[in-house]
Design a protein around this motif. Sequence first.
Motif, PDB file in Angstrom:
ATOM      1  N   ASN A  11       0.815  -1.211   0.000  1.00 42.66           N
ATOM      2  CA  ASN A  11       0.000   0.000   0.000  1.00 42.66           C
ATOM      3  C   ASN A  11       0.850   1.264   0.000  1.00 42.66           C
ATOM      4  N   THR A  72      -9.100   5.592   1.045  1.00 43.02           N
ATOM      5  CA  THR A  72      -9.018   4.164   1.354  1.00 43.02           C
ATOM      6  C   THR A  72     -10.168   3.400   0.716  1.00 43.02           C
ATOM      7  N   HIS A 102      -4.302  -2.173   4.463  1.00 43.79           N
ATOM      8  CA  HIS A 102      -4.984  -0.952   4.030  1.00 43.79           C
ATOM      9  C   HIS A 102      -5.209  -0.003   5.205  1.00 43.79           C
ATOM     10  N   SER A 106      -3.352   3.598   5.543  1.00 43.70           N
ATOM     11  CA  SER A 106      -4.190   4.793   5.492  1.00 43.70           C
ATOM     12  C   SER A 106      -4.079   5.611   6.772  1.00 43.70           C
ATOM     13  N   THR A 150     -11.498   4.890   8.815  1.00 43.63           N
ATOM     14  CA  THR A 150     -10.795   4.063   7.839  1.00 43.63           C
ATOM     15  C   THR A 150     -11.457   2.704   7.697  1.00 43.63           C
ATOM     16  N   VAL A 154     -13.015   1.084   4.391  1.00 47.57           N
ATOM     17  CA  VAL A 154     -12.719  -0.268   3.895  1.00 47.57           C
ATOM     18  C   VAL A 154     -14.016  -1.021   3.604  1.00 47.57           C
TER      19      VAL A 154
END
Length: 248
Positions: A11, A72, A102, A106, A150, A154
């Motif tokens: 990422n 994200t 992720h 992020s 976040t 996701v």
Amino acid sequence: MSDAMTMLRRNVRHTTRNPSALIMTIGIPVVLLLLFVGVFGDSLSAGRDGDYIDYLVAGVLLMTVGYGATTTALAVNRDMTAGIIDRFRTMAISRTSVLTGHVVGSTARTLVSAVLVVAVAFALGFRPHGDALGWLGAAGLLALLTIALTWLGVAVGLAAPTPEATAPFTLIIQLLPFLSSAFVPPESMSGAVRWFAGHEPFTPITDSLRGLMLDTPIGREGPAAVVWCLILAAAGYAWARTLFSRDR
């Protein structure tokens, strides 16, 4: 943890090779700060004691976290629609590491952006009075909010069939701060908008961040902010894990 670190490195590489994500997460909050201070500052601070920038910074930090979450959501959706996550499912790796990579990436990117926003705010005249303990509390609350939004990002990325379908989440995340105490006190709003601003989750979070940085009383807003962050984090995590565990 080894698999999660591998996904985190992936990422980070995607971030460095995607200038638009860096601009959205880091550049736009700084532009908003400059816009509200330089263009709207005198109008919005009319009748207020103290500099408007002292009131504004907490709201811009909230927007920073929101932009990070929307980035994200797009990144996760690209993985889903491009088939990369389907390939990960067939590999001998921990399933949770894909989402963890992720989230950690992020969160780190968003917190770096928040530090940049605060640095620019200091250059523009931001003069908080909070002590080290207050700033530590503000950093902890901001990190908790980042993790919460976040995980919601996701989940939205996993649920959306196309990148364009994440647009409602982006709109909500960008609109709600304007309907809170981020930029003006709820008391200056009218009717139903004032009621909504007094009961939505971003208002106690913003007030708590502002109080911790400026060393002003936060009262019941502090516990309410933590509770809202935990609720959002739990909801996003449960939703994301449920969607990701479904076999396609």
